[in-house]
Scaffold this motif. Structure first.
Motif, PDB file in Angstrom:
ATOM      1  N   LEU A 144       3.461   2.273  -8.710  1.00 36.75           N
ATOM      2  CA  LEU A 144       2.502   3.319  -8.382  1.00 36.75           C
ATOM      3  C   LEU A 144       1.276   3.185  -9.284  1.00 36.75           C
ATOM      4  O   LEU A 144       1.304   2.438 -10.273  1.00 36.75           O
ATOM      5  CB  LEU A 144       3.155   4.690  -8.589  1.00 36.75           C
ATOM      6  CG  LEU A 144       4.338   5.009  -7.669  1.00 36.75           C
ATOM      7  CD1 LEU A 144       5.171   6.147  -8.250  1.00 36.75           C
ATOM      8  CD2 LEU A 144       3.847   5.366  -6.272  1.00 36.75           C
ATOM      9  N   PRO A 145       0.189   3.896  -8.966  1.00 41.64           N
ATOM     10  CA  PRO A 145      -1.015   3.809  -9.820  1.00 41.64           C
ATOM     11  C   PRO A 145      -0.747   4.153 -11.287  1.00 41.64           C
ATOM     12  O   PRO A 145      -1.454   3.650 -12.170  1.00 41.64           O
ATOM     13  CB  PRO A 145      -1.953   4.844  -9.177  1.00 41.64           C
ATOM     14  CG  PRO A 145      -1.558   4.855  -7.740  1.00 41.64           C
ATOM     15  CD  PRO A 145      -0.070   4.679  -7.742  1.00 41.64           C
ATOM     16  N   ASP A 146       0.285   4.977 -11.552  1.00 36.68           N
ATOM     17  CA  ASP A 146       0.570   5.329 -12.947  1.00 36.68           C
ATOM     18  C   ASP A 146       1.420   4.280 -13.661  1.00 36.68           C
ATOM     19  O   ASP A 146       1.803   4.464 -14.829  1.00 36.68           O
ATOM     20  CB  ASP A 146       1.255   6.697 -13.036  1.00 36.68           C
ATOM     21  CG  ASP A 146       2.618   6.731 -12.337  1.00 36.68           C
ATOM     22  OD1 ASP A 146       3.090   5.665 -11.889  1.00 36.68           O
ATOM     23  OD2 ASP A 146       3.208   7.828 -12.253  1.00 36.68           O
ATOM     24  N   GLY A 147       1.714   3.182 -12.954  1.00 40.72           N
ATOM     25  CA  GLY A 147       2.471   2.101 -13.559  1.00 40.72           C
ATOM     26  C   GLY A 147       3.973   2.192 -13.372  1.00 40.72           C
ATOM     27  O   GLY A 147       4.703   1.246 -13.691  1.00 40.72           O
ATOM     28  N   LYS A 148       4.450   3.329 -12.856  1.00 37.30           N
ATOM     29  CA  LYS A 148       5.889   3.486 -12.616  1.00 37.30           C
ATOM     30  C   LYS A 148       6.259   2.888 -11.262  1.00 37.30           C
ATOM     31  O   LYS A 148       5.465   2.912 -10.328  1.00 37.30           O
ATOM     32  CB  LYS A 148       6.275   4.964 -12.657  1.00 37.30           C
ATOM     33  CG  LYS A 148       6.107   5.614 -14.026  1.00 37.30           C
ATOM     34  CD  LYS A 148       6.499   7.084 -13.974  1.00 37.30           C
ATOM     35  CE  LYS A 148       6.319   7.751 -15.336  1.00 37.30           C
ATOM     36  NZ  LYS A 148       6.649   9.207 -15.275  1.00 37.30           N
ATOM     37  N   LEU A 149       7.468   2.371 -11.172  1.00 40.90           N
ATOM     38  CA  LEU A 149       7.930   1.788  -9.924  1.00 40.90           C
ATOM     39  C   LEU A 149       8.225   2.887  -8.904  1.00 40.90           C
ATOM     40  O   LEU A 149       8.812   3.922  -9.238  1.00 40.90           O
ATOM     41  CB  LEU A 149       9.194   0.962 -10.184  1.00 40.90           C
ATOM     42  CG  LEU A 149       9.560  -0.103  -9.146  1.00 40.90           C
ATOM     43  CD1 LEU A 149       8.489  -1.187  -9.113  1.00 40.90           C
ATOM     44  CD2 LEU A 149      10.922  -0.706  -9.471  1.00 40.90           C
ATOM     45  N   PHE A 150       7.821   2.670  -7.663  1.00 42.53           N
ATOM     46  CA  PHE A 150       8.115   3.636  -6.599  1.00 42.53           C
ATOM     47  C   PHE A 150       9.618   3.667  -6.357  1.00 42.53           C
ATOM     48  O   PHE A 150      10.245   2.629  -6.119  1.00 42.53           O
ATOM     49  CB  PHE A 150       7.378   3.229  -5.312  1.00 42.53           C
ATOM     50  CG  PHE A 150       7.669   4.117  -4.134  1.00 42.53           C
ATOM     51  CD1 PHE A 150       7.258   5.441  -4.119  1.00 42.53           C
ATOM     52  CD2 PHE A 150       8.349   3.628  -3.016  1.00 42.53           C
ATOM     53  CE1 PHE A 150       7.521   6.267  -3.028  1.00 42.53           C
ATOM     54  CE2 PHE A 150       8.611   4.436  -1.929  1.00 42.53           C
ATOM     55  CZ  PHE A 150       8.193   5.761  -1.932  1.00 42.53           C
ATOM     56  N   GLU A 151      10.212   4.853  -6.416  1.00 43.42           N
ATOM     57  CA  GLU A 151      11.667   4.986  -6.315  1.00 43.42           C
ATOM     58  C   GLU A 151      12.134   5.607  -5.003  1.00 43.42           C
ATOM     59  O   GLU A 151      13.339   5.695  -4.753  1.00 43.42           O
ATOM     60  CB  GLU A 151      12.190   5.851  -7.480  1.00 43.42           C
ATOM     61  CG  GLU A 151      11.923   5.291  -8.860  1.00 43.42           C
ATOM     62  CD  GLU A 151      12.855   4.152  -9.241  1.00 43.42           C
ATOM     63  OE1 GLU A 151      13.694   3.761  -8.394  1.00 43.42           O
ATOM     64  OE2 GLU A 151      12.745   3.643 -10.355  1.00 43.42           O
ATOM     65  N   GLU A 158       0.819  -1.223   0.000  1.00 41.56           N
ATOM     66  CA  GLU A 158       0.000   0.000   0.000  1.00 41.56           C
ATOM     67  C   GLU A 158       0.851   1.271   0.000  1.00 41.56           C
ATOM     68  O   GLU A 158       0.406   2.325  -0.478  1.00 41.56           O
ATOM     69  CB  GLU A 158      -0.954   0.006   1.194  1.00 41.56           C
ATOM     70  CG  GLU A 158      -2.115  -0.975   1.074  1.00 41.56           C
ATOM     71  CD  GLU A 158      -1.693  -2.425   1.201  1.00 41.56           C
ATOM     72  OE1 GLU A 158      -2.333  -3.289   0.537  1.00 41.56           O
ATOM     73  OE2 GLU A 158      -0.730  -2.720   1.945  1.00 41.56           O
ATOM     74  N   VAL A 159       2.060   1.196   0.566  1.00 43.03           N
ATOM     75  CA  VAL A 159       2.970   2.351   0.522  1.00 43.03           C
ATOM     76  C   VAL A 159       4.065   2.132  -0.518  1.00 43.03           C
ATOM     77  O   VAL A 159       5.039   2.875  -0.589  1.00 43.03           O
ATOM     78  CB  VAL A 159       3.577   2.673   1.911  1.00 43.03           C
ATOM     79  CG1 VAL A 159       2.470   3.088   2.869  1.00 43.03           C
ATOM     80  CG2 VAL A 159       4.366   1.498   2.468  1.00 43.03           C
ATOM     81  N   TYR A 160       3.915   1.060  -1.304  1.00 40.50           N
ATOM     82  CA  TYR A 160       4.751   0.767  -2.480  1.00 40.50           C
ATOM     83  C   TYR A 160       6.176   0.352  -2.150  1.00 40.50           C
ATOM     84  O   TYR A 160       7.021   0.275  -3.044  1.00 40.50           O
ATOM     85  CB  TYR A 160       4.765   1.957  -3.456  1.00 40.50           C
ATOM     86  CG  TYR A 160       3.375   2.457  -3.758  1.00 40.50           C
ATOM     87  CD1 TYR A 160       2.480   1.682  -4.500  1.00 40.50           C
ATOM     88  CD2 TYR A 160       2.930   3.681  -3.266  1.00 40.50           C
ATOM     89  CE1 TYR A 160       1.186   2.114  -4.747  1.00 40.50           C
ATOM     90  CE2 TYR A 160       1.632   4.131  -3.509  1.00 40.50           C
ATOM     91  CZ  TYR A 160       0.761   3.336  -4.255  1.00 40.50           C
ATOM     92  OH  TYR A 160      -0.528   3.763  -4.501  1.00 40.50           O
TER      93      TYR A 160
END
Length: 269
Positions: free
Chosen positions: A242-249, A205-207
């Motif tokens: 993330l919801p936009d499909g990008k990996l949380f960095e 949930e917090v990626y």
């Protein structure tokens, strides 16, 4: 000329594995399963002083193309941190934290000043600050004094400038399907994990999910004789999209707060 980051990372790893003997054991465990380990991030600690602060530690990475990725506040531990990342996804992120000296009590600040007074007068070091090791002498009595208010400060007094931890990027592992599965593997092979706030810090949930070993205990020379104190630890991170499909960095301060405690002496009991 910019420092070769792969070469610097290799140098940092060679020092780190001596302050964290379990790192070699974990690498052996994973490579024997066929894994090729990728680092998610490398972390460093320092004091808030312009001669050795975050900006100075980050210098070789910034010169090599790293950029600021985020900043973090840890009010209870009196810490401020930034992370830096490179466009090359195979290069690890760099996480640097500093202890806010103006938030400390007078006796603790005086003990840290005794360390800072030993810094080179000309402000020059032999190489990148992050690889300098301990650039001061300190007594075990001062270490114990610092520990009463800040385990972080005590660790800095004992070890100075080196990688506080390396981090296995769990997403790139092929023989474990989750961080929980990796934790189970480590525990079954005798490695103690930091259980503060739960073995796994964070959630999908917090990626970001993180776990870490308890720091190895190593002998350190003090002016009043050698003592065994917590050294470095190994961390494990799994990132989610993330919801936009990008990996949380980035990083999650609440989780990182508990990861810091991997070097606390209370976990050595």
């Amino acid at each position: 000329m910019a420092v070769s980051i792969p070469l610097l990372i290799n140098q940092l790893w060679d020092v780190y594995r001596r302050i964290n003997p379990q790192a070699d054991q974990i690498v052996k465990l994973l490579t024997e399963r066929g894994e090729a380990i990728q680092n998610d991030h490398i972390a460093f600690r320092t004091f808030q002083d312009p001669r050795i602060g975050i900006d100075r530690l980050a210098k070789p990475f910034l010169e090599a193309g790293y950029e600021v990725g985020g900043e973090y506040h840890f009010e209870e531990k009196k810490l401020y941190a930034k992370h830096f990342q490179h466009q090359d996804p195979t290069l690890p992120k760099i996480f640097i934290s500093e202890l806010l000296l103006d938030k400390l009590s007078a006796p603790i600040r005086a003990a840290i000043d005794r360390l800072l007074d030993q810094l080179p007068q000309d402000g020059e070091f032999h190489g990148p600050l992050c690889s300098e090791g301990r650039v001061w002498q300190t007594s075990f009595a001062d270490y114990e004094l610092l520990k009463k208010e800040s385990e972080y400060a005590a660790w800095m007094a004992a070890h100075g400038f080196c990688a506080n931890h390396f981090t296995v990027y769990v997403n790139e592992l092929s023989t474990v399907a989750s961080l929980q599965e990796l934790n189970d593997l480590l525990i079954s092979n005798g490695f103690a994990l930091n259980q503060e706030g739960g073995a796994i810090k964070g959630s999908p949930e917090v990626y970001l999910e993180q776990s870490s070993t308890v720091a190895s205990v190593v002998e350190v020379p003090f002016t009043d004789g050698p003592q065994k104190v917590p050294g470095c630890y190994y961390e494990f991170a799994r990132r989610y999209k993330l919801p936009d499909g990008k990996l949380f960095e980035g990083f999650v301060a609440k989780s990182a707060d508990k990861i810091f405690e991997s070097t606390d002496e209370k976990l050595q009991r």
